[in-house]
Design a protein around this motif. Structure first.
Motif, PDB file in Angstrom:
ATOM      1  N   ASP A 176      -4.825   1.567   9.492  1.00  0.00           N
ATOM      2  CA  ASP A 176      -3.695   2.505   9.424  1.00  0.00           C
ATOM      3  C   ASP A 176      -2.802   2.192   8.230  1.00  0.00           C
ATOM      4  O   ASP A 176      -2.288   3.101   7.561  1.00  0.00           O
ATOM      5  CB  ASP A 176      -2.878   2.444  10.716  1.00  0.00           C
ATOM      6  CG  ASP A 176      -3.564   3.144  11.886  1.00  0.00           C
ATOM      7  OD1 ASP A 176      -4.530   3.893  11.644  1.00  0.00           O
ATOM      8  OD2 ASP A 176      -3.126   2.951  13.038  1.00  0.00           O
ATOM      9  N   GLU A 177      -2.610   0.901   7.954  1.00  0.00           N
ATOM     10  CA  GLU A 177      -1.823   0.511   6.771  1.00  0.00           C
ATOM     11  C   GLU A 177      -2.518   0.966   5.489  1.00  0.00           C
ATOM     12  O   GLU A 177      -1.861   1.447   4.553  1.00  0.00           O
ATOM     13  CB  GLU A 177      -1.618  -1.002   6.747  1.00  0.00           C
ATOM     14  CG  GLU A 177      -0.648  -1.517   7.789  1.00  0.00           C
ATOM     15  CD  GLU A 177      -0.431  -3.014   7.680  1.00  0.00           C
ATOM     16  OE1 GLU A 177      -1.052  -3.651   6.790  1.00  0.00           O
ATOM     17  OE2 GLU A 177       0.345  -3.565   8.477  1.00  0.00           O
ATOM     18  N   THR A 179      -4.592   3.486   5.193  1.00  0.00           N
ATOM     19  CA  THR A 179      -4.439   4.943   5.124  1.00  0.00           C
ATOM     20  C   THR A 179      -3.054   5.322   4.602  1.00  0.00           C
ATOM     21  O   THR A 179      -2.911   6.240   3.783  1.00  0.00           O
ATOM     22  CB  THR A 179      -4.648   5.559   6.522  1.00  0.00           C
ATOM     23  OG1 THR A 179      -5.961   5.231   6.989  1.00  0.00           O
ATOM     24  CG2 THR A 179      -4.494   7.069   6.484  1.00  0.00           C
ATOM     25  N   THR A 180      -2.042   4.610   5.061  1.00  0.00           N
ATOM     26  CA  THR A 180      -0.670   4.890   4.616  1.00  0.00           C
ATOM     27  C   THR A 180      -0.503   4.636   3.125  1.00  0.00           C
ATOM     28  O   THR A 180       0.163   5.402   2.417  1.00  0.00           O
ATOM     29  CB  THR A 180       0.334   4.031   5.409  1.00  0.00           C
ATOM     30  OG1 THR A 180       0.184   4.296   6.807  1.00  0.00           O
ATOM     31  CG2 THR A 180       1.767   4.348   4.994  1.00  0.00           C
ATOM     32  N   THR A 184       0.551   7.440   0.435  1.00  0.00           N
ATOM     33  CA  THR A 184       1.712   7.245  -0.441  1.00  0.00           C
ATOM     34  C   THR A 184       1.337   7.511  -1.887  1.00  0.00           C
ATOM     35  O   THR A 184       2.108   8.127  -2.647  1.00  0.00           O
ATOM     36  CB  THR A 184       2.255   5.809  -0.289  1.00  0.00           C
ATOM     37  OG1 THR A 184       2.660   5.608   1.068  1.00  0.00           O
ATOM     38  CG2 THR A 184       3.456   5.580  -1.205  1.00  0.00           C
ATOM     39  N   THR A 216      -3.924  12.137   8.103  1.00  0.00           N
ATOM     40  CA  THR A 216      -2.782  12.061   9.032  1.00  0.00           C
ATOM     41  C   THR A 216      -3.165  12.475  10.448  1.00  0.00           C
ATOM     42  O   THR A 216      -2.297  12.792  11.255  1.00  0.00           O
ATOM     43  CB  THR A 216      -1.625  12.947   8.531  1.00  0.00           C
ATOM     44  OG1 THR A 216      -2.049  14.321   8.531  1.00  0.00           O
ATOM     45  CG2 THR A 216      -1.180  12.551   7.139  1.00  0.00           C
ATOM     46  N   ASN A 219      -1.301  10.728  13.201  1.00  0.00           N
ATOM     47  CA  ASN A 219       0.101  10.717  12.819  1.00  0.00           C
ATOM     48  C   ASN A 219       0.999  10.071  13.870  1.00  0.00           C
ATOM     49  O   ASN A 219       1.805   9.184  13.557  1.00  0.00           O
ATOM     50  CB  ASN A 219       0.572  12.148  12.548  1.00  0.00           C
ATOM     51  CG  ASN A 219       2.063  12.228  12.296  1.00  0.00           C
ATOM     52  OD1 ASN A 219       2.531  12.018  11.191  1.00  0.00           O
ATOM     53  ND2 ASN A 219       2.845  12.545  13.329  1.00  0.00           N
ATOM     54  N   MET A 222       0.584   6.315  14.126  1.00  0.00           N
ATOM     55  CA  MET A 222       1.046   5.587  12.938  1.00  0.00           C
ATOM     56  C   MET A 222       2.560   5.636  12.795  1.00  0.00           C
ATOM     57  O   MET A 222       3.174   4.656  12.381  1.00  0.00           O
ATOM     58  CB  MET A 222       0.351   6.137  11.690  1.00  0.00           C
ATOM     59  CG  MET A 222      -1.151   5.843  11.667  1.00  0.00           C
ATOM     60  SD  MET A 222      -1.936   6.003  10.036  1.00  0.00           S
ATOM     61  CE  MET A 222      -1.814   7.764   9.760  1.00  0.00           C
ATOM     62  N   TYR A 229       4.634   3.905   7.291  1.00  0.00           N
ATOM     63  CA  TYR A 229       4.217   5.296   7.454  1.00  0.00           C
ATOM     64  C   TYR A 229       5.438   6.200   7.572  1.00  0.00           C
ATOM     65  O   TYR A 229       5.444   7.319   7.054  1.00  0.00           O
ATOM     66  CB  TYR A 229       3.322   5.449   8.686  1.00  0.00           C
ATOM     67  CG  TYR A 229       2.732   6.828   8.845  1.00  0.00           C
ATOM     68  CD1 TYR A 229       1.693   7.260   8.031  1.00  0.00           C
ATOM     69  CD2 TYR A 229       3.231   7.719   9.796  1.00  0.00           C
ATOM     70  CE1 TYR A 229       1.150   8.532   8.161  1.00  0.00           C
ATOM     71  CE2 TYR A 229       2.703   8.993   9.942  1.00  0.00           C
ATOM     72  CZ  TYR A 229       1.657   9.394   9.124  1.00  0.00           C
ATOM     73  OH  TYR A 229       1.134  10.662   9.254  1.00  0.00           O
ATOM     74  N   TYR A 232       6.581   6.828   4.166  1.00  0.00           N
ATOM     75  CA  TYR A 232       5.734   7.849   3.539  1.00  0.00           C
ATOM     76  C   TYR A 232       6.200   9.247   3.937  1.00  0.00           C
ATOM     77  O   TYR A 232       6.332  10.138   3.073  1.00  0.00           O
ATOM     78  CB  TYR A 232       4.278   7.642   3.950  1.00  0.00           C
ATOM     79  CG  TYR A 232       3.458   8.913   3.953  1.00  0.00           C
ATOM     80  CD1 TYR A 232       3.079   9.534   2.763  1.00  0.00           C
ATOM     81  CD2 TYR A 232       3.096   9.529   5.158  1.00  0.00           C
ATOM     82  CE1 TYR A 232       2.350  10.725   2.770  1.00  0.00           C
ATOM     83  CE2 TYR A 232       2.366  10.708   5.170  1.00  0.00           C
ATOM     84  CZ  TYR A 232       2.004  11.306   3.980  1.00  0.00           C
ATOM     85  OH  TYR A 232       1.301  12.485   3.989  1.00  0.00           O
TER      86      TYR A 232
END
Length: 498
Positions: A176-177, A179-180, A184, A216, A219, A222, A229, A232
């Motif tokens: 998840d990090e 993906t964030t 970004t 997302t 979403n 996260m 997130y 972001y």
């Protein structure tokens, strides 16, 4: 009856297993420094425990972990993150010069944190490819590159997890990090490509937005677990919010969070959970300041717009921590111990009382606070009681500190057994960052002021004048109260040393 006892046993096991036990050693550590653990995914998180370090650098404690996840670990003004699960036992070692930025961990949490350390190093080296040159590329080339980077990093996460035996939960968190971070960078490309490529009319295609949307799909998970997130998402809506804010007729008279709450109410695509977390983030950032904010206004925004009970609970805890007890409410009754060994509540004796909360491990008290405190006490002592509540870890340290630091200063010395885990600390919302702190209780036992941290604060002088009926000399607001009172009492102890 047996069924009831069985259910009770189960509930007790759940409570006990939620605790994290931690011990270790900071080589060269000082008793003046403390170690704190803070749950890192909340909207406005507070320390869960504040642990003392002894003369040999040893420390030990336990705390209730609200969830499995990332926790901030602080020491001597420095911070690092550690992944913890409920019920874990761990040992942590480091050197005072570098701890907690560098530490060694043993016990239940070792595998997961070894995984985080290994993947973080790889991600930092590989992520250097996310640079300004990529922002200049055509959209199709940019998307191809970003997808390749994402795929490579995700593959490394899986391979490292298999090698080190990391739990699936921590692997999901790191993904998840990742993906964030990708999201970004997509936002950066969308906002900067037109300028860096010399095409100010540039807009991303549907292919771009579809890819962004695909990232997302988790979403709500996260936004709940990752502060990065939330950052972001705030960056994503930043320009729209600014456009909305400038159109508000009362923009100069209301708080930032009030306008942001209105803006979120107009957003039909965003989930309520997302709105709740983002609004709480903005409130924590802009409104949790006892000197510039009014607590009732802050609470009103929270109550009116935030629906998620856990978000509201976290935010209200932070509001209570920052603002303290409400002015005008009855001061809680707590059992404290005096220097003579007797126990009881704060003694008001029909006078307003200034309560100082302190501990020996705050290095600024002896240097900066005590000299000014002497002058405050000498000036107001005919009309005001003074209570000094110690939050050291042990009764022995309280006795030593009170006799050495406060000897000869009129007032009553109290000890809150348990320090920052005491009944006093809990009922008066005291944390390490609020020490030393000062607040007033009126002659009827009601809270009469906010918490102050500087005895030279003009608002503090106003409150002391109000409850005492005395009038301290008026000077430049930037001047220290100590200088004012020295003129009234030139023979004070602190004056003799100057």
């Amino acid at each position: 009856m047996k069924k009831y006892l069985f259910l009770l046993l189960i509930s007790l096991m759940v409570v006990s297993c939620s605790k994290v036990k931690v011990e270790g050693n900071v080589k060269g550590g000082s008793p003046l420094e403390r170690i704190e653990f803070i749950e890192a995914s909340g909207v406005a998180t507070l320390p869960l425990i504040n642990i003392g370090v002894d003369e040999k650098g040893n420390f030990k404690g336990d705390f209730k972990a609200p969830k499995n996840g990332m926790y901030a670990m602080t020491y001597a003004g420095k911070m690092n993150f550690i992944y913890l699960k409920k019920g874990q036992d761990l040992k942590i070692y480091g050197d005072a010069a570098t701890f907690p930025e560098i530490y060694k961990i043993e016990g239940d949490a070792k595998k997961n944190n070894d995984f985080i350390t290994a993947t973080q190093k790889y991600m930092e080296s590989y992520s250097s490819r996310l640079n300004m040159q990529m922002l200049q590329k055509k959209e199709s080339e940019f998307l191809a590159d970003i997808k390749k980077i994402y795929s490579d990093l995700e593959k490394n996460l899986d391979e490292t997890a298999d090698k080190l035996g990391a739990d699936s939960e921590v692997v999901k968190l790191k993904k998840d990090e990742l993906t964030t971070n990708i999201l970004t960078f997509l936002v950066q490309y969308q906002s900067a490509h037109g300028q860096v490529s010399g095409d100010p009319s540039f807009k991303v295609s549907k292919t771009f937005t579809d890819y962004e949307k695909s990232l997302t799909e988790n979403n709500d998970r996260m936004v709940e677990e990752l502060p990065v997130y939330r950052n972001y998402l705030l960056n994503k809506v930043g320009q729209d919010f600014q456009n909305f804010a400038v159109k508000q007729k009362d923009k100069d008279n209301v708080t930032m969070s009030t306008i942001f709450a209105r803006y979120l109410a107009t957003n039909k695509e965003m989930s309520q959970k997302t709105k709740d977390y983002l609004l709480a983030f903005v409130i924590a950032k802009f409104d949790l300041n006892p000197y510039t904010s009014e607590v009732e206004k802050v609470k009103k925004i929270s109550d009116e717009y935030i629906k998620d009970s856990e978000v509201k609970k976290d935010l209200n805890s932070a509001i209570n921590a920052v603002f303290g007890l409400k002015k005008g409410e009855e001061a809680p009754k707590v059992t404290l111990q005096k220097l003579d060994g007797k126990s009881g509540n704060l003694e008001l004796n029909g006078k307003p009382t200034l309560v100082m909360t302190y501990a020996s491990w705050n290095p600024y008290i002896g240097q900066s606070t005590i000299p000014v405190l002497k002058e405050v006490v000498n000036f107001y002592k005919s009309k005001v009681n003074f209570a000094f509540v110690n939050l050291d870890d042990t009764n022995e340290q309280f006795t030593k500190t009170a006799n050495a630091m406060l000897k000869g200063i009129p007032g009553t010395n109290y000890y809150a057994e348990g320090g920052l885990s005491s009944e006093y600390a809990k009922k008066f919302f005291i944390y390490g960052f609020k020490i030393p702190g000062f607040f007033l209780i009126d002659k009827d036992g009601k809270v009469a002021s906010q918490t102050f941290y500087n005895l030279g604060d003009a608002k503090f002088v106003q409150e002391m004048n109000k409850v005492s009926g005395l009038q301290a000399p008026t000077v430049n607001p930037q001047a220290q109260l100590q200088n004012d009172l020295l003129q009234q009492n030139p023979n004070a102890d602190s004056a003799k040393t100057k």
